[in-house]
Write a protein that holds these residues in place. Structure first.
Motif, short mmCIF file in Angstrom:
data_model
loop_
_atom_site.label_atom_id
_atom_site.label_comp_id
_atom_site.label_asym_id
_atom_site.label_seq_id
_atom_site.Cartn_x
_atom_site.Cartn_y
_atom_site.Cartn_z
N PHE A 186 0.81 -1.20 0.00
CA PHE A 186 0.00 0.00 0.00
C PHE A 186 0.84 1.25 0.00
O PHE A 186 0.57 2.22 -0.69
CB PHE A 186 -0.90 -0.04 1.24
N ILE A 187 1.93 1.26 0.77
CA ILE A 187 2.72 2.46 0.90
C ILE A 187 3.95 2.44 0.01
O ILE A 187 4.75 3.35 0.06
CB ILE A 187 3.16 2.67 2.35
N ALA A 188 4.09 1.44 -0.82
CA ALA A 188 5.24 1.39 -1.71
C ALA A 188 5.15 2.45 -2.80
O ALA A 188 6.16 2.80 -3.40
CB ALA A 188 5.36 0.02 -2.35
N GLY A 189 3.98 3.00 -3.07
CA GLY A 189 3.85 4.05 -4.07
C GLY A 189 2.57 4.81 -3.86
O GLY A 189 1.80 4.52 -2.98
N ALA A 190 2.32 5.85 -4.67
CA ALA A 190 1.14 6.68 -4.50
C ALA A 190 0.37 6.78 -5.80
O ALA A 190 0.94 6.84 -6.87
CB ALA A 190 1.55 8.08 -4.04
N ILE A 224 0.32 8.98 2.55
CA ILE A 224 1.17 8.00 1.90
C ILE A 224 2.37 8.68 1.26
O ILE A 224 2.23 9.62 0.48
CB ILE A 224 0.40 7.24 0.81
N LYS A 225 3.55 8.18 1.55
CA LYS A 225 4.78 8.67 0.92
C LYS A 225 5.18 7.72 -0.20
O LYS A 225 5.33 6.52 0.02
CB LYS A 225 5.92 8.75 1.94
N ALA A 226 5.35 8.26 -1.42
CA ALA A 226 5.69 7.42 -2.56
C ALA A 226 7.15 6.97 -2.51
O ALA A 226 8.03 7.72 -2.12
CB ALA A 226 5.43 8.17 -3.86
N CYS A 227 7.41 5.73 -2.92
CA CYS A 227 8.76 5.21 -3.10
C CYS A 227 8.91 4.77 -4.54
O CYS A 227 7.93 4.44 -5.21
CB CYS A 227 9.02 4.03 -2.17
N ILE A 274 -6.16 -0.85 -6.64
CA ILE A 274 -5.00 -0.07 -7.08
C ILE A 274 -4.13 -0.88 -8.03
O ILE A 274 -3.61 -1.93 -7.67
CB ILE A 274 -4.14 0.36 -5.87
N PRO A 275 -3.92 -0.40 -9.28
CA PRO A 275 -3.04 -1.10 -10.23
C PRO A 275 -1.61 -1.18 -9.71
O PRO A 275 -1.15 -0.31 -8.97
CB PRO A 275 -3.13 -0.24 -11.48
N ALA A 276 -0.91 -2.21 -10.14
CA ALA A 276 0.46 -2.44 -9.66
C ALA A 276 1.41 -1.31 -10.00
O ALA A 276 2.26 -0.93 -9.20
CB ALA A 276 0.99 -3.76 -10.25
N ASP A 277 1.25 -0.71 -11.22
CA ASP A 277 2.19 0.34 -11.61
C ASP A 277 1.97 1.64 -10.84
O ASP A 277 2.78 2.56 -10.94
CB ASP A 277 2.11 0.60 -13.12
N GLN A 278 0.89 1.71 -10.07
CA GLN A 278 0.68 2.87 -9.20
C GLN A 278 1.05 2.58 -7.75
O GLN A 278 1.19 3.48 -6.96
CB GLN A 278 -0.79 3.32 -9.30
N LEU A 279 1.21 1.31 -7.44
CA LEU A 279 1.65 0.94 -6.09
C LEU A 279 3.15 1.11 -5.93
O LEU A 279 3.62 1.33 -4.81
CB LEU A 279 1.27 -0.51 -5.80
N LEU A 280 3.91 0.99 -7.03
CA LEU A 280 5.35 1.19 -6.98
C LEU A 280 5.77 1.94 -8.22
O LEU A 280 5.71 1.39 -9.34
CB LEU A 280 6.08 -0.15 -6.88
N SER A 281 6.20 3.19 -8.06
CA SER A 281 6.56 4.02 -9.22
C SER A 281 7.91 3.60 -9.77
O SER A 281 8.73 2.98 -9.09
CB SER A 281 6.58 5.48 -8.81
N GLN A 282 8.13 3.96 -11.03
CA GLN A 282 9.40 3.62 -11.71
C GLN A 282 10.47 4.68 -11.44
O GLN A 282 10.17 5.79 -11.06
CB GLN A 282 9.16 3.49 -13.21
#
Length: 238
Positions: A13-17, A26-29, A230-238
């Protein structure tokens, strides 16, 4: 035993925004961050307790308290039924470590929490050679319950899904309170409670597995909601 997918959900959940969808705490990583693991650990520390309170806009129910309903322990020596079971304390967890290999789809989550289980109990049987029988209110306090979960994940139709997981747990201490043991016989009850608390490890070998499995059942439902939302590509940004 399957443990802590609720915290696994927090990690994802918090791996990305997702702009406009995820709450502002939530802080994006980024997967390209050389300190990705540390970033996620810090983000879990901040966002995890709030996640445990529930995220209404995502349909995620509170996990602290976790309402388990009925928990059944049934073996030849000891039979225990816990009704209206509630576990508190998951929201106060602390992260020991988090490791992710996004390319291989593998992660390890290590965390600790002090939790309390309350329920109405009905118990009959023996612990070692000591008879135990009663029907009343139960309270079990677990100190420093440490859970480690290793899991594999992949993307299916744009959303993350867990394909395999293994986990383990240990604790520093468990303390028991049972009202109305032996139909209120105080002398027998006091002696038995003292024995249970002195031999807590043996008791928890019987009670902990089904109780924690019930915790996981509640958590998995919220994980499913999160991954569907939440789609995967929004859970962890590139």
């Amino acid at each position: 035993m399957r443990v802590s997918l609720c915290l696994l959900a927090v990690a994802y959940f918090i791996a990305g925004a997702c702009a406009g969808k995820l709450p502002p705490f939530i802080k994006a990583c980024s997967v390209s961050d050389p300190k990705l693991n540390q970033c996620i650990e810090s983000a879990i520390t901040v966002a995890g307790p709030k996640f445990a309170q529930g995220i209404p806009e995502l349909g995620i129910k509170p996990l602290d308290p976790a309402e388990l309903g009925r928990v059944v322990v049934n073996n030849p020596a000891l039979k225990v039924i816990l009704d209206d079971t509630v576990v508190t304390g998951l929201g106060g967890f602390r992260i020991n470590s988090f490791k992710m290999n996004a390319e291989k789809g593998k992660s390890v989550l290590d965390f600790t929490a002090n939790v309390t289980l309350k329920a109405h109990y009905d118990m009959d049987g023996k612990v070692l050679i000591v008879p135990i029988r009663g029907n009343g209110q139960a309270k079990i306090k677990i100190t420093n319950l440490r859970i480690v979960i290793k899991y594999d994940f992949k993307t299916v139709d744009g959303h993350w899904t867990v394909t395999d997981h293994k986990d383990s747990y240990k604790m520093d201490r468990a303390q028991f309170k049972f009202t109305n043991l032996f139909n209120g016989n105080k002398e027998l009850a006091d002696t038995t409670i003292r024995f249970l608390n002195e031999n807590w490890e043996i008791i928890m070998q019987e009670i902990a597995p089904p109780a924690i499995d019930q915790v996981i059942a509640a958590c998995v439902e919220e994980v499913r909601k999160l991954f569907l939302a939440i789609p995967a590509d929004q859970l962890l940004s590139q």
